[in-house]
Design a protein around this motif. Structure first.
Motif, short mmCIF file in Angstrom:
data_model
loop_
_atom_site.label_atom_id
_atom_site.label_comp_id
_atom_site.label_asym_id
_atom_site.label_seq_id
_atom_site.Cartn_x
_atom_site.Cartn_y
_atom_site.Cartn_z
N MET A 108 92.32 -85.12 -56.00
CA MET A 108 92.40 -83.71 -56.27
C MET A 108 91.01 -83.10 -56.30
N SER A 109 90.93 -81.86 -56.04
CA SER A 109 89.64 -81.20 -56.03
C SER A 109 89.40 -80.47 -57.35
N THR A 110 88.14 -80.27 -57.64
CA THR A 110 87.78 -79.55 -58.86
C THR A 110 88.01 -78.06 -58.64
N LEU A 154 98.26 -86.19 -64.88
CA LEU A 154 97.34 -87.28 -64.57
C LEU A 154 98.13 -88.55 -64.32
N THR A 155 97.55 -89.46 -63.55
CA THR A 155 98.18 -90.76 -63.34
C THR A 155 97.72 -91.73 -64.43
N GLN A 208 94.13 -92.83 -63.67
CA GLN A 208 93.11 -91.85 -64.04
C GLN A 208 92.82 -91.92 -65.54
N SER A 233 89.24 -93.52 -67.63
CA SER A 233 88.45 -92.48 -68.28
C SER A 233 87.26 -93.08 -69.03
N TYR A 239 84.74 -85.73 -66.08
CA TYR A 239 85.59 -86.76 -65.46
C TYR A 239 86.94 -86.18 -65.04
N TYR A 240 87.65 -85.55 -65.96
CA TYR A 240 88.97 -85.03 -65.63
C TYR A 240 88.90 -83.82 -64.70
N ARG A 280 87.07 -83.62 -62.14
CA ARG A 280 87.04 -84.18 -60.77
C ARG A 280 88.44 -84.53 -60.28
N HIS A 281 89.36 -84.82 -61.19
CA HIS A 281 90.71 -85.26 -60.84
C HIS A 281 91.75 -84.16 -60.93
N TYR A 282 91.35 -83.05 -61.47
CA TYR A 282 92.32 -82.02 -61.78
C TYR A 282 92.36 -80.96 -60.69
#
Length: 129
Positions: free
Chosen positions: A1-3, A91-92, A95, A99, A121-122, A124-126
């Motif tokens: 996912m993109s920020t 989130l998976t 992920q 963390s 961190y999150y 970057r994944h969210y």
């Protein structure tokens, strides 16, 4: 996912009953609810806070990640179903498992440097709100 530039990790999203749209009788109590990642159960809510721009919840992963507790930003909650006893996050399991580690010996859950690391961190994944 993109920020997403709108990433606001430390506030609950509207539409969850936890943010500024919380019912007049008060916010939902998340403590003890099961946390469901996009790919399954990851643990239970050990603690949740509702401070403006500082909200988070702590998940006790039990034996799934060897008893690790993880700090999750409020904005990762997609929905909550108190009657069913579930909180759903965007989130998976991987992920969450990957963390940043929390060092209980040197800080508490409000430690600014740990929260900054978690937010980055999150973020970057969210995918965004």
């Amino acid at each position: 996912m993109s920020t997403d530039s709108n990433w606001d990790p430390w506030n609950y999203r509207n539409g969850t009953g936890l943010g500024s749209d919380a019912p007049a009788e008060g916010r939902l109590d998340l403590t003890g609810l099961k946390v469901q990642a996009t790919d399954g159960h990851i643990g239970k809510v050990d603690r949740a806070t509702y401070e403006t721009a500082s909200s988070y919840f702590v998940v006790d992963t039990g034996p799934w990640i060897f008893g690790k507790k993880v700090l999750l930003p409020a904005a990762v909650i997609r929905s909550a179903d108190v009657e069913a006893g579930d909180v759903f996050v965007d989130l998976t399991k991987e992920q969450i498992k990957s963390s940043p580690e929390f060092d209980r010996g040197t800080a508490d859950w409000t430690d600014t440097s740990h929260r900054d690391e978690i937010g980055t961190y999150y973020g970057r994944h969210y995918g965004g709100l």
